[in-house]
Design an enzyme around this catalytic site. Structure first.
Site, short mmCIF file in Angstrom:
data_model
loop_
_atom_site.label_atom_id
_atom_site.label_comp_id
_atom_site.label_asym_id
_atom_site.label_seq_id
_atom_site.Cartn_x
_atom_site.Cartn_y
_atom_site.Cartn_z
N SER C 64 113.62 -30.44 39.86
CA SER C 64 113.41 -30.14 38.72
C SER C 64 115.42 -30.34 38.82
CB SER C 64 112.98 -29.13 37.96
OG SER C 64 111.55 -30.33 38.02
N LYS C 67 117.46 -33.07 37.71
CA LYS C 67 117.20 -33.70 36.72
C LYS C 67 118.42 -33.82 35.46
CE LYS C 67 112.45 -33.10 35.96
NZ LYS C 67 110.98 -31.94 35.71
N TYR C 191 111.84 -41.04 41.98
CA TYR C 191 112.82 -40.02 41.08
C TYR C 191 111.00 -38.60 42.19
CZ TYR C 191 109.91 -35.45 38.35
OH TYR C 191 109.94 -34.58 37.75
N TYR C 242 111.57 -25.36 31.05
CA TYR C 242 110.00 -25.38 30.81
C TYR C 242 109.37 -25.01 29.23
CZ TYR C 242 110.06 -27.80 34.71
OH TYR C 242 111.00 -28.53 36.37
N VAL C 260 110.89 -26.21 40.89
CA VAL C 260 109.93 -25.71 41.36
C VAL C 260 110.21 -25.08 43.21
CG1 VAL C 260 108.08 -26.26 39.92
CG2 VAL C 260 109.01 -27.61 41.96
#
Lengths: 313, 313, 313, 313
Positions: C64, C67, C191, C242, C260
């Protein structure tokens, strides 16, 4: 005792005069083409008559009504083990809600919301190809009606396959929780074809007779046990109209299952299997005129599972 | 036809042998003191008999079962206008959930969850003092049973008043949305006293007879119209057991209303008004043995609103 | 002023001694194989130094963290129009929650939760094939680091493709709301490959320098405008961890983005671009030791965006 | 370096020309009477200046801005034990949401939503009467500003007491979960009086100086430790604007806390304590012009916690 034939004629006239007919479902392109002017009704009685009115012979897409027949088949395959994977409670949310699935770890609330019906399709696949499960479903409704002309509208099935993103989301989501055993596209292929079965009110009323007859086929055979028939009826009453199930029970008072094609199958145990159809839907996604027709029918006949038996005769 | 007296005796024996009896409600201190060993059952039949077994003469706190009688009174006062302020759909959430109230702008889903019953109490207050509304409620259940000994347990009412923070939250929340007309403490005072009515199974079965008799009192008077009786039965079926209503309909198949005191009132239209009581609750907050006893009774008698009428006789 | 090299050595020793290391992510099979004993740290300073400790040269799956780079590219393509399709608010739910999507009609809360990042991938596809968008992403991180050896681990990408049911659900769900323009499999292909980029702490700290330098590449070129760099930092602070973003801001006090795979990229504007890595995750899905190391680093250096500038030097 | 006095004058002129001024809060009757034409701004700088413009000397109801001071006091009383009873995560829901409380068992997400601030008031009561806690709060803000004229508007406090049903719901709900130690009316009495403190922009900017100065009072005393000051700033950034906190961080980039009276306190660590006021609120319940003024100020000064320190000087 009510003259059912005259009553059906009255209802057909009353419905033809209705101006507010709801909206035809638009999210499935093939269904959006249907003329909202249609209205049909058919009643199969416990004493073997079949009465019909309006467009009772026009075939329509039964859509979610197929969930009743699919559930019956799945219970035949795995029995009460089904309830480890699907709940039996009303949803309390819109029919395609994914919120509940998140809160309840991929176990849909009942077999009549989309997520639950997708699990039922997964059960019905049983390791086979979709065409096997779809063929079995077709044979089942043909057996229930005694009419081999019932078929699937492939255009409608393809139409759903192309736009069913929300169902794909539901299916993938349950797969993430381990509650689907087959690949998502096979399960949805089965589900979309089952929904695309076309029947007329006359055929649908015939198909529902086993639920009126405590599980027996009118030919004398047993479709399901009496207990199972009652429990399917109970599920139809508590969960058969998505987020308006309580209201339907309150106003009409008999078990029913609606579909976005505008059909409703309703069961008066021991008395009648009723099919109505009108394509326009109300705000809850149930047939606007179909619901009204059933409410009128229940009031005029006294049919209600909540009244003393003698009252309705 | 089933020998009801023998069946009741069988059920009482079977229930006495059960080891898993659930948990007595602990959040109301006075209720937590009740011995979980109790089990009682009483059946008032349409032909005027009253059969009883176990601790059928021990009074218990009817708690949420009072919501059925309060709803009946409120409908008598404001009729269908009630439905502008309370819904008729199953909740899909725990019985004291406030989430749904936020999402639906202060309109509770149905009159049998706490929030809905609080609105019903607000209607029943009707500008008067709580003692007036509470007196009216007491007179109503005494009239239904023909028994003037029925009373309120003030200790239980005080016990709820002292700890009912969640109900105070619900009431204030609805007041914030404008869905209560009287001060919160008056509404809750009425509500807590109504819940603290004590009745035995025998009295409760008598009180429910009007719902079995399509709205008539056994003395011949009319309590509510036939249509209203059916609709109250419908609400009991779809909403009477909080988040386990669907399961109760599925397993037992008759309208019922449970209370955290361990009682359940169940109605077989045209046949029987049944009261069971055992203080231990299952995970859904409904009487563990009471639910089992009704399931056994329904199976042995064939009583179900989802089966053909002749089956149950 | 703190001796950064000594501090990094201290931190590496302290982390090696930690016994509670969290759980390695298990839902992506390829990641589950990683040894939880790893810990690496690297700091690129505004004055051009690069300090490293522990396993700072071992490549790991940035997941992530990608991102941040994908958002930077998407803003370069469509600018603030992106915010019509993705929000900028913390999520308040677990990182893969679909509930919020239902309540907010398919608009994800921010670009750092999975749903938001999938929309960003849809933007980055821009009508091309996935390999074009993936190639562009790789070129971008190679440019930021000056290191052409950075590559995608195809096994990890394939591993996600095979098990990413939840992301498939999110993507189909947003497609149902019209918030994806390309076919779901192309968007997810992009993705999943982006998430499978592998970098070492050293490379990752270099890649983050433009966010420390108000948008400038250390070679003098401009990657993004100063305002955009600040806004990306703001999003990292409010949404980068998150459902534990608030806690990270509270305890560490600098913008960061976790993955992660166990990596975290953290930015001290004007001072440092920091990368830490340890595969074990805490309950919120962020690196257990990585978070602790950054908290220790922030305390020892005084680095915090919430303290007066002079305090940290 | 920017000429702050000139910039303030520019901003006051620009805001006076704005036509879209939002809606004055209507749910507190006393606040609904305020003229939306007001706009005030004041900036206390780290080097000891105080610059002001517009209606900087008009007192207004600080409302939720008081949560910053109340949190500071509560942390002084119980330290980090506070975080056992209140979270530190952004809410992701509207400022008075009760849904989150249900899902998270009575623990509010952060001390700046109403539920969290009510728990903070419970801590500040500390076994005393409300007037003790309220007196302590008043003394604290008078000490921070060096201005003993600051007072509570009793009409506003009474106005909230009379209509604060939603806060009563929140408080009772948390009490049901055991997360309030004092009777609900005492806690809310404290809370409503704290919210009814009136201050001018000039006073408010002075009151915020300790958060700009890493916890020190300008007189040299220490209000809180440096770490605590930073953590309060962090909470203001992630949670200070209800469901628009992320957007405020994105657009303005500095910690801030808004109130429904139309005030906002914003902190630039090491540089400035800023107060703005304009009664009209935007859709998120934050001052429409106040937010715009701070965005303009941040852009013109370069002040942002997300940019390199030198950029802003």
């Amino acid at each position: 005792m009510v003259d059912l034939a005259a009553l059906i004629a009255d209802i057909a006239v009353a419905m033809a005069a209705q101006e507010e007919r709801g909206q035809v479902a638009s999210y499935i392109p093939e269904l959006a083409k249907i003329d909202p002017a249609h209205f049909g009704i058919a009643i199969a009685t416990a004493d073997g008559r079949l009465l019909a009115g309006g467009d009772a012979d026009t075939a329509f897409s039964i859509q979610s009504i197929s969930k009743v027949f699919a559930l019956t088949l799945a219970l035949g395959k795995v029995g009460d083990q089904l309830w480890d994977r699907v709940g039996r409670e009303p949803s309390g949310n819109a029919f395609n809600s994914i919120v509940q699935l998140e809160q309840e770890h991929g176990i849909p609330r009942n077999p009549f919301i989309n997520a639950g019906a997708i699990v039922v399709s997964d059960v019905n696949l049983g390791g086979h190809q979709p065409r096997v499960a779809i063929g079995e479903m077709l044979r089942f409704v043909r057996y229930l009606t005694g009419d081999d002309s019932i078929a699937i509208n492939e255009d409608v099935a393809a139409s759903e396959t192309g736009t069913g993103f929300r169902n794909m989301a539901l299916a993938n989501y349950m797969r993430a929780f381990g509650n689907l055993r087959h690949p998502v596209d096979l399960v949805l292929g089965t589900y979309f074809h089952q929904c695309a079965i076309e029947m007329s009110c006359r055929q649908l009323a015939l198909a529902g007779r086993y639920l009126m007859l405590d599980g027996r086929h009118p030919d004398g055979g047993r479709v399901v046990s009496p207990g199972r028939a009652r429990r399917i009826n109970a599920l139809m009453l508590t969960c058969g109209h998505y987020d308006a199930s309580g209201d339907f029970a309150f106003r009409v008072g008999i078990p029913g299952k609606s579909g976005v094609g505008g059909g409703i199958l309703a069961i008066v145990p021991g008395r009648a299997s009723i099919a109505v159809w009108s394509p326009g839907l109300n705000d809850n996604g149930n047939s606007q005129l179909g619901t009204q027709a059933l409410e009128l029918l229940a009031r005029r006949t006294g049919w209600s599972v909540f009244s003393p038996p003698e009252e309705g005769d």
